[in-house]
Design a protein around this motif. Sequence first.
Motif, PDB file in Angstrom:
ATOM      1  N   ILE A   1     -19.341  -3.171   0.049  1.00 48.32           N
ATOM      2  CA  ILE A   1     -20.114  -4.346  -0.345  1.00 48.32           C
ATOM      3  C   ILE A   1     -19.356  -5.153  -1.393  1.00 48.32           C
ATOM      4  N   THR A   2     -18.825  -4.468  -2.402  1.00 51.27           N
ATOM      5  CA  THR A   2     -18.108  -5.157  -3.477  1.00 51.27           C
ATOM      6  C   THR A   2     -16.621  -5.341  -3.170  1.00 51.27           C
ATOM      7  N   ALA A   3     -16.074  -4.511  -2.290  1.00 54.11           N
ATOM      8  CA  ALA A   3     -14.645  -4.609  -1.958  1.00 54.11           C
ATOM      9  C   ALA A   3     -14.451  -4.414  -0.454  1.00 54.11           C
ATOM     10  N   PRO A   4     -14.937  -5.356   0.357  1.00 59.32           N
ATOM     11  CA  PRO A   4     -14.893  -5.163   1.813  1.00 59.32           C
ATOM     12  C   PRO A   4     -13.495  -5.120   2.408  1.00 59.32           C
ATOM     13  N   THR A   5     -12.504  -5.653   1.684  1.00 66.37           N
ATOM     14  CA  THR A   5     -11.140  -5.674   2.232  1.00 66.37           C
ATOM     15  C   THR A   5     -10.242  -4.625   1.573  1.00 66.37           C
ATOM     16  N   TYR A   6     -10.848  -3.582   0.992  1.00 68.40           N
ATOM     17  CA  TYR A   6     -10.050  -2.605   0.251  1.00 68.40           C
ATOM     18  C   TYR A   6      -8.954  -1.974   1.113  1.00 68.40           C
ATOM     19  N   GLN A   7      -9.237  -1.745   2.370  1.00 65.57           N
ATOM     20  CA  GLN A   7      -8.270  -1.099   3.246  1.00 65.57           C
ATOM     21  C   GLN A   7      -7.240  -2.105   3.751  1.00 65.57           C
ATOM     22  N   ILE A   8      -7.700  -3.306   4.052  1.00 68.01           N
ATOM     23  CA  ILE A   8      -6.805  -4.374   4.517  1.00 68.01           C
ATOM     24  C   ILE A   8      -5.800  -4.729   3.431  1.00 68.01           C
ATOM     25  N   ASP A   9      -6.244  -4.730   2.180  1.00 67.13           N
ATOM     26  CA  ASP A   9      -5.352  -5.052   1.072  1.00 67.13           C
ATOM     27  C   ASP A   9      -4.220  -4.029   0.966  1.00 67.13           C
ATOM     28  N   ILE A  10      -4.532  -2.764   1.237  1.00 66.14           N
ATOM     29  CA  ILE A  10      -3.485  -1.735   1.213  1.00 66.14           C
ATOM     30  C   ILE A  10      -2.456  -2.006   2.303  1.00 66.14           C
ATOM     31  N   ALA A  11      -2.937  -2.378   3.478  1.00 65.01           N
ATOM     32  CA  ALA A  11      -2.020  -2.721   4.572  1.00 65.01           C
ATOM     33  C   ALA A  11      -1.097  -3.851   4.143  1.00 65.01           C
ATOM     34  N   GLY A  12      -1.657  -4.852   3.451  1.00 65.14           N
ATOM     35  CA  GLY A  12      -0.861  -5.976   2.987  1.00 65.14           C
ATOM     36  C   GLY A  12       0.199  -5.558   1.982  1.00 65.14           C
ATOM     37  N   ARG A  13      -0.150  -4.642   1.081  1.00 68.57           N
ATOM     38  CA  ARG A  13       0.812  -4.156   0.093  1.00 68.57           C
ATOM     39  C   ARG A  13       1.972  -3.444   0.770  1.00 68.57           C
ATOM     40  N   ILE A  14       1.644  -2.636   1.765  1.00 70.28           N
ATOM     41  CA  ILE A  14       2.689  -1.897   2.476  1.00 70.28           C
ATOM     42  C   ILE A  14       3.579  -2.853   3.264  1.00 70.28           C
ATOM     43  N   ARG A  15       2.969  -3.811   3.928  1.00 70.22           N
ATOM     44  CA  ARG A  15       3.745  -4.774   4.716  1.00 70.22           C
ATOM     45  C   ARG A  15       4.683  -5.575   3.823  1.00 70.22           C
ATOM     46  N   ASP A  16       4.178  -6.022   2.690  1.00 66.62           N
ATOM     47  CA  ASP A  16       4.993  -6.819   1.776  1.00 66.62           C
ATOM     48  C   ASP A  16       6.174  -6.010   1.251  1.00 66.62           C
ATOM     49  N   ALA A  17       5.920  -4.750   0.886  1.00 66.45           N
ATOM     50  CA  ALA A  17       6.991  -3.895   0.367  1.00 66.45           C
ATOM     51  C   ALA A  17       8.054  -3.634   1.421  1.00 66.45           C
ATOM     52  N   LEU A  18       7.630  -3.407   2.654  1.00 68.92           N
ATOM     53  CA  LEU A  18       8.586  -3.158   3.727  1.00 68.92           C
ATOM     54  C   LEU A  18       9.448  -4.378   3.987  1.00 68.92           C
ATOM     55  N   ARG A  19       8.851  -5.549   3.927  1.00 69.49           N
ATOM     56  CA  ARG A  19       9.626  -6.774   4.154  1.00 69.49           C
ATOM     57  C   ARG A  19      10.636  -7.001   3.039  1.00 69.49           C
ATOM     58  N   LYS A  20      10.266  -6.674   1.834  1.00 68.21           N
ATOM     59  CA  LYS A  20      11.214  -6.791   0.734  1.00 68.21           C
ATOM     60  C   LYS A  20      12.370  -5.814   0.893  1.00 68.21           C
ATOM     61  N   ASP A  21      12.094  -4.688   1.571  1.00 65.25           N
ATOM     62  CA  ASP A  21      13.132  -3.690   1.840  1.00 65.25           C
ATOM     63  C   ASP A  21      13.943  -4.009   3.090  1.00 65.25           C
ATOM     64  N   GLY A  22      13.610  -5.107   3.771  1.00 64.04           N
ATOM     65  CA  GLY A  22      14.320  -5.460   4.985  1.00 64.04           C
ATOM     66  C   GLY A  22      13.902  -4.646   6.198  1.00 64.04           C
ATOM     67  N   LYS A  23      12.692  -4.061   6.155  1.00 59.19           N
ATOM     68  CA  LYS A  23      12.199  -3.231   7.258  1.00 59.19           C
ATOM     69  C   LYS A  23      11.028  -3.896   7.973  1.00 59.19           C
ATOM     70  N   GLN A  24      11.149  -5.206   8.180  1.00 67.91           N
ATOM     71  CA  GLN A  24      10.068  -5.950   8.812  1.00 67.91           C
ATOM     72  C   GLN A  24       9.900  -5.625  10.289  1.00 67.91           C
ATOM     73  N   GLN A  25      10.848  -4.849  10.863  1.00 68.76           N
ATOM     74  CA  GLN A  25      10.694  -4.468  12.266  1.00 68.76           C
ATOM     75  C   GLN A  25       9.536  -3.504  12.473  1.00 68.76           C
ATOM     76  N   LEU A  26       9.086  -2.840  11.396  1.00 68.30           N
ATOM     77  CA  LEU A  26       7.893  -2.000  11.488  1.00 68.30           C
ATOM     78  C   LEU A  26       6.676  -2.898  11.293  1.00 68.30           C
ATOM     79  N   LEU A  27       5.946  -3.155  12.366  1.00 65.68           N
ATOM     80  CA  LEU A  27       4.757  -3.992  12.281  1.00 65.68           C
ATOM     81  C   LEU A  27       3.615  -3.215  11.649  1.00 65.68           C
ATOM     82  N   ILE A  28       2.672  -3.939  11.086  1.00 64.87           N
ATOM     83  CA  ILE A  28       1.545  -3.330  10.384  1.00 64.87           C
ATOM     84  C   ILE A  28       0.237  -3.745  11.041  1.00 64.87           C
ATOM     85  N   GLY A  29      -0.620  -2.765  11.280  1.00 66.15           N
ATOM     86  CA  GLY A  29      -1.956  -3.022  11.795  1.00 66.15           C
ATOM     87  C   GLY A  29      -2.980  -2.790  10.701  1.00 66.15           C
ATOM     88  N   ALA A  30      -3.952  -3.705  10.601  1.00 68.79           N
ATOM     89  CA  ALA A  30      -5.029  -3.579   9.612  1.00 68.79           C
ATOM     90  C   ALA A  30      -6.314  -3.215  10.317  1.00 68.79           C
TER      91      ALA A  30
END
Length: 442
Positions: free
Chosen positions: A326-355
């Motif tokens: 109720i207070t944090a409906p995107t709590y899990q999606i936000d984690i996916a975003g953090r992982i995706r962003d970190a991977l792209r900074k590492d040059g590993k954008q070939q690993l796609l992320i599903g939310a």
Amino acid sequence: MTVIIQKATANTPAPGVPFFTPEQSPPSGTALPKDGVQIPTVFTPLQLRSLTLPNRFVVSPMCMYSADDGHLTDFHLVHIGQFALHGAGLTIVEATSVTPNGRITPEDSGIWSDSHIAPLKRIVDLVHSQGHKIGIQLGHAGRKASVLAPWFAKERGHSQIATPEQGGWEDNVWGASAIPFSPASPHPKEMTVEQIESFIQSFADAAVRAVKAGFDTIEIHGAHGYLLSSFLSPISNQRTDTYGGSFANRTRLLLSVIRAVRAVIPAAMPLLLRVSATEWMEHTGQPSWDVAQTLELARLLPDLGVDMLDVSSGGNNADQQIPSPITAPTYQIDIAGRIRDALRKDGKQQLLIGAVGMITSAELAKSIVQEDGTVEATPEKGHELVEVDGENGQKALADLVLMGRQFLREPEFVLRTAHQLGVEVQWPLQYQRGNWHRGQKI
């Protein structure tokens, strides 16, 4: 008098299926370009190795507890077929056990025997007849096995143990360690090294059967406290051998399964992995599986041939403290975003992320995968369009959106989302006369 006979235009049959149905070209849910309208990312195609999805909507694996000794039935044919019919780019068949004792309930889907192939192939053929793609999630319930279907439980997470009389196997439940999930759960036996090695081979054998059944992709279930997930956590895995202790040891089984599956499936077939990014046990102050370790794992995946990481969370401990939806409906999606962003900074954008998780609206589904820029749609008179203007510099949180419960509520969610976003998409040929009118409120 000359009689002119007009040749009728025949339906073109769908290719590669053992029954007649009209070819859906393009398949339902495919965006139809319209001058002056930019198509939101969620309705653009996505490539996974040789697999091309017409949109970014994925039906998440959902246990139905309705199989017959692991064999799927006509119920599953209708249940799964409806999603392809209504435009889902990819549908993933529910968690399917690679061994008999890996089922959650006695009525779970299985793929430990060649006899399971034919009913699975029947479902695959139906989805392919609609021009869509289908995957299967392979897994093992581990210490959460041998329970009754959840509708027999007073509260979710407190399912009753299935006794031998009810088709259960409470005396043959496996775990990373002999630690039950909860006081109401079966008491697992710590797997021996021989059982672990046999399990890895069972996973590979199941993947071979999935290929024979015609699946387009395979997802390995490494989440929600089931067997592979329980090995990752230092709470549920207290082994002292090469499968316990350090990060390298706790991930050893999962990585071995990934290698075994990748080795037996076609090079062109994408391989997916679902994990629980955190088990939500940080409040204990004790070591647990968390986002930092998930990111460490994710960095290893591209070189192992994994193409998409499906980011879920929780499920490995009855004492987990999950944020309020109720207070944090995107709590899990936000984690996916953090992982995706970190991977792209590492040059590993070939690993796609599903939310996955709490995706219930057109606007949210759109925003999760929308990359930089503003998306505009042309509002029709009387049509209440969802606000779809992106913010400058917006970054996508994921590459695909996976939904389970929302597809149960609305099997036509893809078509409904398109209508609400003002995107014109293809409908099934047989259903076109049921399409919503332009400007119609739904």
